[in-house]
Design a protein around this motif. Structure first.
Motif, short mmCIF file in Angstrom:
data_model
loop_
_atom_site.label_atom_id
_atom_site.label_comp_id
_atom_site.label_asym_id
_atom_site.label_seq_id
_atom_site.Cartn_x
_atom_site.Cartn_y
_atom_site.Cartn_z
N THR A 8 -2.09 4.93 17.09
CA THR A 8 -2.59 5.25 15.74
C THR A 8 -2.67 3.96 14.92
O THR A 8 -1.70 3.20 14.85
CB THR A 8 -1.66 6.25 15.05
N LEU A 9 -3.84 3.74 14.32
CA LEU A 9 -4.07 2.53 13.55
C LEU A 9 -4.41 2.87 12.11
O LEU A 9 -5.16 3.82 11.84
CB LEU A 9 -5.24 1.74 14.15
N PHE A 10 -3.88 2.09 11.20
CA PHE A 10 -4.25 2.17 9.79
C PHE A 10 -4.99 0.87 9.46
O PHE A 10 -4.41 -0.22 9.50
CB PHE A 10 -3.01 2.34 8.91
N LEU A 11 -6.27 0.99 9.14
CA LEU A 11 -7.14 -0.17 8.95
C LEU A 11 -7.32 -0.49 7.47
O LEU A 11 -7.66 0.40 6.67
CB LEU A 11 -8.50 0.09 9.58
N MET A 12 -7.16 -1.76 7.15
CA MET A 12 -7.34 -2.24 5.78
C MET A 12 -8.07 -3.56 5.81
O MET A 12 -7.98 -4.29 6.81
CB MET A 12 -5.98 -2.46 5.10
N GLY A 13 -8.78 -3.90 4.75
CA GLY A 13 -9.34 -5.24 4.67
C GLY A 13 -10.79 -5.31 4.29
O GLY A 13 -11.32 -4.46 3.57
N PHE A 14 -11.48 -6.31 4.83
CA PHE A 14 -12.79 -6.71 4.33
C PHE A 14 -13.74 -7.03 5.49
O PHE A 14 -13.32 -7.53 6.52
CB PHE A 14 -12.63 -7.93 3.43
N ALA A 15 -14.97 -6.78 5.31
CA ALA A 15 -15.51 -5.91 4.30
C ALA A 15 -15.63 -4.50 4.88
O ALA A 15 -15.84 -4.34 6.08
CB ALA A 15 -16.87 -6.40 3.82
N THR A 16 -15.53 -3.50 4.03
CA THR A 16 -15.51 -2.12 4.50
C THR A 16 -16.68 -1.81 5.41
O THR A 16 -16.51 -1.19 6.47
CB THR A 16 -15.56 -1.14 3.30
N HIS A 17 -17.87 -2.24 5.02
CA HIS A 17 -19.09 -1.84 5.73
C HIS A 17 -19.46 -2.79 6.86
O HIS A 17 -20.50 -2.59 7.51
CB HIS A 17 -20.26 -1.74 4.74
N VAL A 18 -18.64 -3.80 7.11
CA VAL A 18 -18.94 -4.75 8.18
C VAL A 18 -17.80 -4.71 9.20
O VAL A 18 -17.81 -3.89 10.12
CB VAL A 18 -19.18 -6.17 7.63
N THR B 214 -3.37 4.33 -0.38
CA THR B 214 -2.13 3.57 -0.49
C THR B 214 -0.97 4.46 -0.87
O THR B 214 0.13 4.35 -0.29
CB THR B 214 -2.30 2.44 -1.51
N ALA B 215 -1.16 5.35 -1.82
CA ALA B 215 -0.06 6.20 -2.28
C ALA B 215 0.44 7.09 -1.15
O ALA B 215 1.65 7.21 -0.94
CB ALA B 215 -0.53 7.04 -3.47
N GLU B 216 -0.48 7.72 -0.44
CA GLU B 216 -0.08 8.61 0.65
C GLU B 216 0.61 7.83 1.76
O GLU B 216 1.64 8.25 2.30
CB GLU B 216 -1.29 9.36 1.19
N LEU B 217 0.04 6.69 2.13
CA LEU B 217 0.58 5.93 3.24
C LEU B 217 1.96 5.36 2.92
O LEU B 217 2.89 5.46 3.75
CB LEU B 217 -0.37 4.79 3.61
N THR B 218 2.13 4.78 1.75
CA THR B 218 3.44 4.21 1.42
C THR B 218 4.49 5.31 1.28
O THR B 218 5.64 5.13 1.69
CB THR B 218 3.37 3.37 0.14
N ALA B 219 4.12 6.45 0.71
CA ALA B 219 5.06 7.57 0.61
C ALA B 219 5.48 8.05 2.00
O ALA B 219 6.65 8.37 2.24
CB ALA B 219 4.43 8.72 -0.18
N PHE B 220 4.54 8.07 2.93
CA PHE B 220 4.85 8.49 4.30
C PHE B 220 5.78 7.48 4.97
O PHE B 220 6.75 7.87 5.64
CB PHE B 220 3.55 8.61 5.09
N ASN C 185 -3.40 -3.38 -3.38
CA ASN C 185 -2.90 -2.28 -2.57
C ASN C 185 -2.45 -2.76 -1.20
O ASN C 185 -1.46 -2.27 -0.65
CB ASN C 185 -3.96 -1.20 -2.45
N GLY C 186 -3.18 -3.71 -0.64
CA GLY C 186 -2.74 -4.29 0.62
C GLY C 186 -1.36 -4.92 0.50
O GLY C 186 -0.54 -4.80 1.42
N ALA C 187 -1.11 -5.57 -0.62
CA ALA C 187 0.19 -6.18 -0.85
C ALA C 187 1.28 -5.11 -0.94
O ALA C 187 2.40 -5.30 -0.42
CB ALA C 187 0.16 -7.03 -2.12
N ARG C 188 1.00 -4.02 -1.60
CA ARG C 188 1.97 -2.92 -1.68
C ARG C 188 2.27 -2.36 -0.30
O ARG C 188 3.42 -2.10 0.05
CB ARG C 188 1.43 -1.80 -2.57
N ILE C 189 1.24 -2.21 0.51
CA ILE C 189 1.42 -1.62 1.83
C ILE C 189 2.20 -2.54 2.75
O ILE C 189 3.11 -2.10 3.46
CB ILE C 189 0.05 -1.26 2.44
N ILE C 190 1.88 -3.83 2.74
CA ILE C 190 2.59 -4.73 3.65
C ILE C 190 4.05 -4.86 3.24
O ILE C 190 4.94 -4.97 4.11
CB ILE C 190 1.89 -6.10 3.73
N ALA C 191 4.34 -4.80 1.95
CA ALA C 191 5.73 -4.84 1.50
C ALA C 191 6.48 -3.60 1.97
O ALA C 191 7.63 -3.70 2.45
CB ALA C 191 5.79 -4.96 -0.02
#
Length: 207
Positions: A140-150, A198-204, A45-51
């Motif tokens: 406004t920031l959209f945060l992605m990555g690893f690890a979610t809880h850290v 991912t679906a909502e963000l890429t559509a936006f 999904n990260g790859a889809r978003i960055i593309a």
């Protein structure tokens, strides 16, 4: 629902899409990831978003960790007399050289911002990210990555306290175990920001 958001005042923040997590022989990949299916999905999904971001001219930020120039981990006192990640990182020998590297599609392109100077779990801690964002009038920031809880959660909390509106792109993040990821979604996100996928963000971005 995404609203009142503009491309000019937003940034997509890719947190630690680096070989420690992504490579089959990455130390963190081998030692920490137990639920691999959601982790692989987050990478895809990260790859889809960055593309999509690149195709549509959105601001891309690479917020990783690279301690290759500090082989003795002097930043963290070599792991001596400190606790938490400041101790664990030197002991594990992570975030050096190959582990800190990035591979396509997450290798930075010209015009994309690479965060430097980070010293904590949050990608905003003592780093160049905050001045970059403020100089660009980004709020406004959209945060992605690893690890979610850290590191993702730490970044979400600090972004809130610094006055940013932050969204967790929930299916482009992963934790060591699915339950850790879901805990952040259920009990943490609404206190410090909001959630999208991912679906909502890429559509936006493509709309």
């Amino acid at each position: 629902m995404l609203r009142d958001i503009t491309k000019e005042r937003s940034a997509l923040v890719f947190i630690e899409f680096q070989q420690e997590w992504l490579a089959d022989d990455g130390i963190l990949q081998q030692r920490l990831i137990k639920d691999r299916e959601p982790f692989r999905a987050a990478v895809e999904n990260g790859a889809r978003i960055i593309a999509s971001a690149r195709a549509n001219g959105w601001t891309v930020v690479h917020a990783g960790l690279d301690l290759s120039a500090d082989p003795g981990y002097l930043l963290f006192n070599g792991g001596h007399d400190v606790l938490g990640l400041r101790q664990a990182i030197p002991r594990a020998g992570t975030w050096q050289d190959k582990g800190a590297g990035r591979a396509a599609p997450f290798a930075p392109l010209d015009g994309e911002f690479v965060v430097a100077g980070r010293s904590g779990a949050s990608v905003l801690k003592n780093s160049t990210l905050d001045p970059f964002l403020r100089n660009r009038r980004i709020d406004t920031l959209f945060l992605m990555g690893f690890a979610t809880h850290v590191c993702v959660e730490s970044s979400l909390r600090e972004a809130h306290d610094m006055g940013y509106n932050a969204y967790l792109v929930e299916d482009a993040c992963a934790a060591f175990e699915r339950a850790q990821h879901e805990h952040v979604r259920k009990h943490v996100v609404h206190h410090f920001g909001a959630e999208t996928d991912t679906a909502e963000l890429t559509a936006f971005m493509e709309g």
